[in-house]
Design an enzyme around this catalytic site. Structure first.
Site, PDB file in Angstrom:
ATOM      1  N   ARG A 189       0.573  -1.023   0.410  1.00 44.92           N
ATOM      2  CA  ARG A 189       0.198  -0.050   0.073  1.00 44.92           C
ATOM      3  C   ARG A 189       1.133   1.508  -0.354  1.00 44.92           C
ATOM      4  O   ARG A 189       1.857   1.320   0.579  1.00 44.92           O
ATOM      5  CB  ARG A 189      -0.297   0.493   0.741  1.00 44.92           C
ATOM      6  CG  ARG A 189      -2.459  -0.686   1.318  1.00 44.92           C
ATOM      7  CD  ARG A 189      -3.016  -0.758   0.127  1.00 44.92           C
ATOM      8  NE  ARG A 189      -4.747  -1.909  -0.531  1.00 44.92           N
ATOM      9  CZ  ARG A 189      -4.111  -2.945  -0.863  1.00 44.92           C
ATOM     10  NH1 ARG A 189      -3.140  -2.711  -1.837  1.00 44.92           N
ATOM     11  NH2 ARG A 189      -4.696  -3.474  -1.040  1.00 44.92           N
ATOM     12  N   GLU A 218      -4.071   6.853  -5.339  1.00 47.71           N
ATOM     13  CA  GLU A 218      -3.775   6.532  -6.656  1.00 47.71           C
ATOM     14  C   GLU A 218      -4.772   7.749  -7.461  1.00 47.71           C
ATOM     15  O   GLU A 218      -5.901   7.272  -7.531  1.00 47.71           O
ATOM     16  CB  GLU A 218      -3.789   5.328  -6.213  1.00 47.71           C
ATOM     17  CG  GLU A 218      -2.504   4.480  -5.427  1.00 47.71           C
ATOM     18  CD  GLU A 218      -2.806   2.900  -5.331  1.00 47.71           C
ATOM     19  OE1 GLU A 218      -3.764   2.531  -6.243  1.00 47.71           O
ATOM     20  OE2 GLU A 218      -2.270   2.721  -4.840  1.00 47.71           O
ATOM     21  N   HIS A 237      -0.818   0.524 -10.145  1.00 44.83           N
ATOM     22  CA  HIS A 237      -1.081  -0.431  -9.355  1.00 44.83           C
ATOM     23  C   HIS A 237      -1.748  -1.549 -10.101  1.00 44.83           C
ATOM     24  O   HIS A 237      -2.691  -2.749 -10.011  1.00 44.83           O
ATOM     25  CB  HIS A 237      -2.592  -0.390  -8.102  1.00 44.83           C
ATOM     26  CG  HIS A 237      -2.634  -0.450  -7.135  1.00 44.83           C
ATOM     27  ND1 HIS A 237      -2.957  -0.553  -6.060  1.00 44.83           N
ATOM     28  CD2 HIS A 237      -2.459  -2.171  -6.716  1.00 44.83           C
ATOM     29  CE1 HIS A 237      -3.675  -1.182  -5.023  1.00 44.83           C
ATOM     30  NE2 HIS A 237      -3.007  -2.079  -5.321  1.00 44.83           N
TER      31      HIS A 237
END
Lengths: 270, 339
Positions: A189, A218, A237
């Site tokens: 994370r 993000e 991601h």
């Protein structure tokens, strides 16, 4: 998707099950859901290899200076084809340090890093690998203190969960422990790294590079300096985005729903 | 650390004709070579002028010549002083050296048959992982300040597990080093071999995920095709439009072997038509490709400058193994002599 408490409170009584098509569920107020008789199910594990292979991708790319090469070629700079400019190294014999690497994703990374000839250093709060761990007796897999991991590693990979203990646990202090030739990789994370401190360190070239598949926000804000650093590569991601990984999320959501229909509580988190 | 030679060993003169090609970053340790020989390093990348080569050899009159991928024309070799007894190529290929003429002049030619299996194999793996995660596309977009991928991801990206990796000539040492990583990545391996099976005693002889298939089947069934065979009369231009058109449109071609195995003109044509999804070339027919070659501008082709031997430790190993060859020669033994 964030489900605000206000929204959940307004749910009709028809709603009995919320399926998060993923692992994290901080976006759902699970206690409130339980009070309203709603089960919340997640998918605890579905992408170990997807994420682990992203770690390996970053290691291989930093070892061969691929991001630097790509940037130069994009600038029509072909000097590397006359005299190679950035340092490039073999992977064999290098040390991979995994923060929280004794878990399932860390183990998947080791599955590939060991055949690549790497030595593995893992930090673990217990000071040793869990009993029965796949690599419990492997001489090339060692548990080391947190600070030693940063000092000894050529590649540091973050593989721990995000919680109040790990939030911002990696910042300027840890990065300054690292070798100047080392690389930091985050596929866990974004909030585990203190991004402002990382940006400062990368501007000063404290370490050789950082590969971030996750970021604090993000995507990072439009004007964040993080977009402009030559020694930082950002990916959006990737871990869960691969085609087969997303299909698996679908299929396992189907499993959770089938279980609910049958009156069972598979993967219910509340 | 200084290497001491035994007092009984003589110390012949040596000349490294183009040491900068190997030591382009000045990070290599030549101390063992300096201990074994009276070494002169000509710190250039290459000498193309025949006269210049002859000149510098004449000036130094070495017993041992060291080269790195430098053409030694017949004319040059014919003018060698009689002092020269050993020619060390700091690498594997020696097509740059007229070995028969060397033999006729009683000159041993040594090479380093194997020194970079993992370096090369790991480059294959790097390309596989990058294509699966569309890294080259992502890098290009980010360079153009295009951050669309961070809103909606634009390119197909795939898991590696369960994909087919086809290795042309993959039963050799480099192919085996690739399999060592590809299997833990969850891939299935297809190997083409002229004999139709893996050599007896091959590391993966009985592995159910490693199969020998026909050449055409390899192209048809693979998600990633990697070239891992040597360059010779048979393999030159053996991968061209015909082979590329057999491949799946979603598949990728990787070359870390010799550039000329691929018919580059035909590859360029295929890549312009998007016949396959991408090509990763660590070697090209001419290295580097011509300035105006279309190959530079294809978005689905990524070029690297023959990374295989360029990694720091790999080049140091070349130096150390050249020292081994020279030490053996000084002791009257013959190792790695190719003529």
């Amino acid at each position: 998707m964030d489900v605000p408490p206000k929204a959940l409170e307004a749910f009709p009584p028809s709603v009995k099950l919320i399926c998060e098509a993923g692992t994290g569920y901080n976006n759902i107020p699970i206690e409130l859901a339980r009070k309203r008789g709603i089960s919340v199910a997640n998918i605890p594990t579905y992408s170990n290899e997807s994420v682990a292979h992203m770690v390996i991708t970053y290691i291989m790319n930093f070892g061969a200076a691929i991001f630097d090469q790509a940037r130069m070629l994009q600038n029509n700079d072909r000097r590397n084809f006359k005299v190679f400019q950035p340092p490039i190294y073999e992977i064999t014999g290098k040390t991979l340090g995994m923060v929280g690497g004794s878990g399932t994703i860390g183990t998947c990374v080791a599955d590939v890093a060991l055949p690549l000839g790497m030595n593995i250093a893992i930090s673990s709060r217990s000071g040793k690998l869990p009993k029965g761990h796949k690599y419990e007796n492997d001489p090339r897999v060692k548990v080391v203190p947190f600070d030693d991991l940063f000092r000894q590693s050529d590649y540091v990979s973050i593989n721990c969960p995000l919680n109040s203990e790990t939030r911002h646990s990696i910042g300027e202090r840890e990065i300054r422990l690292m070798k100047p030739t080392a690389f930091l990789i985050n596929t866990a994370r974004g909030g585990i790294i203190n991004e402002a401190e990382l940006i400062k360190c990368m501007k000063e070239k404290v370490i050789a590079g950082a590969g971030l598949d996750t970021q604090e926000v993000e995507p990072p804000p439009e004007d964040s300096e993080i977009w402009k650093l030559d020694n930082v590569f950002l990916t959006p991601h990737i871990g869960w985005r691969r085609l087969e990984t997303r299909q698996r999320l679908c299929d396992m959501t189907g499993d959770n729903i089938e279980s609910y229909i049958k009156g069972e509580r598979k993967n219910v988190v509340n | 650390m200084a290497f001491l030679t035994s007092p009984a060993l003589r110390r012949p003169t040596a000349l490294f004709l183009n040491s900068k090609r190997l030591n382009f970053d000045n990070k290599l340790d030549f101390s063992r070579l300096f201990a074994l020989t009276e070494l002169t390093c000509n710190q250039v990348d290459n000498i193309t002028s025949t006269e210049e080569i002859i000149d510098i050899i004449k000036k130094n009159e070495p017993e041992i010549l060291i080269t790195k991928e430098m053409q030694l024309p017949v004319k040059v070799m014919e003018s060698f002083p009689s002092s020269i007894k050993l020619l060390c190529e700091a690498g594997t290929g020696f097509n740059n050296i007229p070995t028969l003429i060397a033999r006729s002049k009683h000159i041993d030619v040594c090479n380093i048959p194997t020194y970079s299996n993992e370096s090369v194999a790991h480059m294959v793996i790097t390309y596989i992982l990058n294509f699966a995660a569309a890294i080259f596309n992502q890098a290009r977009m980010l360079h153009q300040q295009d951050r669309t991928n961070f809103k909606v991801f634009q390119h197909p990206i795939y898991e590696i597990g369960g994909k087919n990796l086809g290795l042309i000539g993959g039963s050799g040492t480099i192919g085996t080093a690739v399999v060592d990583i590809a299997l833990p990545l969850g891939m299935n391996i297809l190997i083409s071999s002229r004999s139709g099976r893996l050599p007896s005693g091959h590391k993966y002889e009985n592995n159910p995920r490693v199969k020998v298939v026909t050449r055409d089947e390899l192209f048809k069934e693979s998600d990633f095709v990697s070239i891992n065979c040597p360059l010779n009369a048979e393999t030159r231009h053996s991968v061209g439009e015909r082979e590329v058109r057999l491949m799946k449109p979603t598949s990728f071609l990787i070359n870390t072997a010799r550039g000329a195995i691929i018919n580059e003109a035909e590859l360029i044509k295929c890549m312009k038509e998007n016949v396959i999804a991408g090509a990763g070339l660590d070697t090209q027919e001419a290295e580097p490709p011509a300035e105006d070659s279309e190959i530079w501008n294809l978005e689905n082709v990524f070029l690297t400058p023959h990374i295989g031997w360029r990694r720091l430790e790999t080049r140091q190993r070349l130096v150390d193994m050249t020292a081994d060859n020279i030490e053996a020669y000084i002791k009257g033994e013959k190792i790695n002599v190719v003529n």
